[in-house]
Design a protein around this motif. Structure first.
Motif, PDB file in Angstrom:
ATOM      1  N   VAL A  36      46.188  44.359  73.215  1.00  0.00           N
ATOM      2  CA  VAL A  36      45.161  44.010  74.195  1.00  0.00           C
ATOM      3  C   VAL A  36      43.843  44.413  73.554  1.00  0.00           C
ATOM      4  O   VAL A  36      43.658  45.564  73.177  1.00  0.00           O
ATOM      5  CB  VAL A  36      45.354  44.774  75.521  1.00  0.00           C
ATOM      6  N   TRP A  37      42.951  43.469  73.420  1.00  0.00           N
ATOM      7  CA  TRP A  37      41.660  43.769  72.821  1.00  0.00           C
ATOM      8  C   TRP A  37      40.625  43.900  73.929  1.00  0.00           C
ATOM      9  O   TRP A  37      40.820  43.414  75.044  1.00  0.00           O
ATOM     10  CB  TRP A  37      41.255  42.664  71.858  1.00  0.00           C
ATOM     11  N   LEU A  38      39.540  44.530  73.624  1.00  0.00           N
ATOM     12  CA  LEU A  38      38.506  44.736  74.631  1.00  0.00           C
ATOM     13  C   LEU A  38      37.981  43.438  75.212  1.00  0.00           C
ATOM     14  O   LEU A  38      37.599  43.397  76.381  1.00  0.00           O
ATOM     15  CB  LEU A  38      37.351  45.564  74.060  1.00  0.00           C
ATOM     16  N   ASP A  39      37.966  42.364  74.424  1.00  0.00           N
ATOM     17  CA  ASP A  39      37.449  41.122  74.985  1.00  0.00           C
ATOM     18  C   ASP A  39      38.323  40.613  76.131  1.00  0.00           C
ATOM     19  O   ASP A  39      37.843  39.965  77.053  1.00  0.00           O
ATOM     20  CB  ASP A  39      37.207  40.048  73.933  1.00  0.00           C
ATOM     21  N   GLY A  40      39.611  40.929  76.098  1.00  0.00           N
ATOM     22  CA  GLY A  40      40.465  40.587  77.237  1.00  0.00           C
ATOM     23  C   GLY A  40      40.063  41.352  78.479  1.00  0.00           C
ATOM     24  O   GLY A  40      40.109  40.838  79.591  1.00  0.00           O
TER      25      GLY A  40
END
Length: 144
Positions: A108-112
């Motif tokens: 899970v990346w911060l942009d998600g």
């Protein structure tokens, strides 16, 4: 820069919004086949990306929200509905968060967090009476 905001006339603001809406409408036409615009443009043109786990890499849904909130035009609501429908099909981690891309099944990346989850939360707040609000908050807090 902020001190100049007061100097914006209503006419300039409406002109800027009109220009932005035209660009959003063009994007909606181009992506009416179910694709989404890519994360960046080349010479002002956004490439199409297929809906295969790369959804969270663009700002398209945010633009749709702003267009809908400014105009209340149902064409933007329909595009938002389609986007939320697609978001619900996106791959997730075992704890329920949206993965960044299909090639990174456990990431899970911060942009998600700052694109997908706020879009999901806004949709639930405006159209679904916060039916899964607690779930969304929990998913965001898992990564905090």
């Amino acid at each position: 820069m902020l001190e100049n905001i007061a100097a914006l006339s209503r006419e300039k603001l409406e002109s800027a919004m009109s220009d932005a809406l035209k660009k959003i409408d063009k994007m909606m036409e181009k992506h009416s086949d179910g694709s989404f615009p890519g994360a960046s443009s080349v010479d002002g043109v956004y490439a199409k990306i297929e809906n295969k786990g790369g959804w969270t890499q663009c700002f398209y849904t945010g633009m749709l929200w702003l267009a809908y909130e400014y105009t209340k035009d149902e064409k933007y609501k329909k595009a938002i509905d389609y986007s939320i429908h697609w978001l619900m099909k996106q791959p997730r981690t075992s704890d329920g968060n949206f993965i960044h891309k299909a090639v990174y099944p456990a990431q899970v990346w911060l942009d998600g967090l700052y694109m997908a989850q706020p879009f999901y939360m806004q949709y639930e707040t405006v159209f679904n009476k916060k039916t899964v609000f607690t779930c969304i908050l929990t998913l965001m807090m898992v990564l905090a």
